[in-house]
Design a protein around this motif. Sequence first.
Motif, PDB file in Angstrom:
ATOM      1  N   ALA A 168       9.195  22.932  52.983  1.00 50.18           N
ATOM      2  CA  ALA A 168       9.478  22.140  51.778  1.00 50.18           C
ATOM      3  C   ALA A 168      10.925  22.423  51.346  1.00 50.18           C
ATOM      4  N   PRO A 169      11.533  21.571  50.484  1.00 43.06           N
ATOM      5  CA  PRO A 169      11.025  20.269  50.067  1.00 43.06           C
ATOM      6  C   PRO A 169      11.659  19.098  50.805  1.00 43.06           C
ATOM      7  N   ASP A 170      12.492  19.296  51.840  1.00 48.28           N
ATOM      8  CA  ASP A 170      13.207  18.163  52.441  1.00 48.28           C
ATOM      9  C   ASP A 170      12.520  17.701  53.720  1.00 48.28           C
ATOM     10  N   LEU A 173      15.143  17.240  56.761  1.00 46.19           N
ATOM     11  CA  LEU A 173      15.485  18.524  57.397  1.00 46.19           C
ATOM     12  C   LEU A 173      14.247  19.046  58.138  1.00 46.19           C
ATOM     13  N   GLY A 174      13.080  18.884  57.518  1.00 43.27           N
ATOM     14  CA  GLY A 174      11.833  19.343  58.153  1.00 43.27           C
ATOM     15  C   GLY A 174      11.602  18.638  59.489  1.00 43.27           C
ATOM     16  N   ALA A 175      11.846  17.329  59.519  1.00 48.82           N
ATOM     17  CA  ALA A 175      11.648  16.570  60.761  1.00 48.82           C
ATOM     18  C   ALA A 175      12.644  17.036  61.824  1.00 48.82           C
ATOM     19  N   LEU A 186       4.470  21.340  62.107  1.00 47.60           N
ATOM     20  CA  LEU A 186       4.986  21.724  60.779  1.00 47.60           C
ATOM     21  C   LEU A 186       4.457  20.755  59.718  1.00 47.60           C
ATOM     22  N   VAL A 187       3.960  21.290  58.602  1.00 48.64           N
ATOM     23  CA  VAL A 187       3.487  20.440  57.501  1.00 48.64           C
ATOM     24  C   VAL A 187       4.658  20.268  56.534  1.00 48.64           C
ATOM     25  N   LEU A 188       5.000  19.010  56.195  1.00 53.84           N
ATOM     26  CA  LEU A 188       6.207  18.761  55.392  1.00 53.84           C
ATOM     27  C   LEU A 188       5.889  18.257  53.986  1.00 53.84           C
ATOM     28  N   PRO A 220      21.776  17.610  58.355  1.00 55.84           N
ATOM     29  CA  PRO A 220      20.355  17.376  58.671  1.00 55.84           C
ATOM     30  C   PRO A 220      19.519  16.877  57.493  1.00 55.84           C
ATOM     31  N   GLU A 221      20.115  16.717  56.301  1.00 49.15           N
ATOM     32  CA  GLU A 221      19.389  16.055  55.210  1.00 49.15           C
ATOM     33  C   GLU A 221      19.378  14.537  55.409  1.00 49.15           C
ATOM     34  N   CYS A 222      20.156  14.035  56.397  1.00 46.07           N
ATOM     35  CA  CYS A 222      20.151  12.583  56.683  1.00 46.07           C
ATOM     36  C   CYS A 222      18.829  12.197  57.335  1.00 46.07           C
ATOM     37  N   HIS A 223      18.467  10.922  57.176  1.00 46.91           N
ATOM     38  CA  HIS A 223      17.246  10.429  57.819  1.00 46.91           C
ATOM     39  C   HIS A 223      17.485  10.182  59.305  1.00 46.91           C
ATOM     40  N   GLU A 224      16.385   9.997  60.017  1.00 46.53           N
ATOM     41  CA  GLU A 224      16.434   9.854  61.469  1.00 46.53           C
ATOM     42  C   GLU A 224      17.306   8.680  61.927  1.00 46.53           C
TER      43      GLU A 224
END
Length: 331
Positions: A168-170, A173-175, A186-188, A220-224
């Motif tokens: 958490a919480p991003d 970044l988690g993905a 991983l649970v996001l 890495p806070e950017c989307h895919e």
Amino acid sequence: MSQPTDTPHRLPVVGQAPPLGLNADELEAGIRRLKAERNAVILAHYYQEDELQDLADFVGDSLQLSQAAASTKADVIAFCGVHFMAETAKILNPDKIVVVPDLEAGCSLADGCPAPAFGRWLEKYPGHTVVSYINCSAEVKALSDVICTSSNAVKIVKALGDVPIVFAPDKHLGAFVKKQAGRDDLVLWPGTCMVHETFSERRLLELMALHPGAEVIAHPECHEGILRHAHHVASTSGLIAYAKKSPARTFIVATEAGILHKMAAEAPDKELIAAPPEDESCACNVCPHMRRNTLEKLYLALRDLQPQVDVPEPTRVRALKPIQRMLDMSV
Ligand code: 13P
Ligand code: SF4
């Protein structure tokens, strides 16, 4: 909300300047004088206004700023960044005064993960190790097993080994961590950064077509949709280091625009192009929270030793453990 610009990297200032009647030179001289009188250190993030970065004793990414806060001998820490960063400095330094130019400088990631809701959500995942991105409140840190930043998240998740993990919480970044660490399980928590969320894949592709030799570098806070085109993904300091060392001449930079100031100084021979948001009329690649801090407010913070960041002692003690664990895992 924005003010006239006189250099390419000068960014809009959000918030009302206090009516001090001092010009920029007088404010800077005053800040230097007060800093000496207070035995203060000024720490600043790369997303701050150019003049705040230039005045700071240390400019860095979130991990480097935590490390600087952990090792400072100053009596006062003046933190030019957002609330969770100053709060982390206070958690590490309960006996020092930590001031911020603007106490309202928040973060959409931290705000989008309130501790009571996070605590209830965690009840669904008993036995999981809780890895929280540093962009969260002290209360959320207190519910976590280890903190990470964008520069060490992959390393920390890998080092935890084969244990169930909530992150958490991003979620972006988690993905990214899921992919890099090969941890599909991983649970996001579903949080996002309001700045990195707005970069447009369509407009990025147009820019890439216009600059075929350019490398895309992204936080890495950017989307895919952005990360899939990136030649390099890293924290703010990692992106600056990459722009400096890569043989490419041109970079499309997908992170908050404040980074361009130091990146241009570190890589003066490179062409830097800010990645565009979908809405051309919006300065969406500028963090409105970071931009609340101004020279005037820093001057007042050092003069008045206000506003101070405080953390209730029981929360501080619980939040310190996962921060310290991160620092120990990052040497
Ligand atoms: P880093 O400083 O770790 O690159 O993170 C950027 C950020 O979002 C700060 O809010
Ligand atoms: Fe938070 Fe995004 Fe601003 Fe960083 S850029 S402080 S993550 S809102």
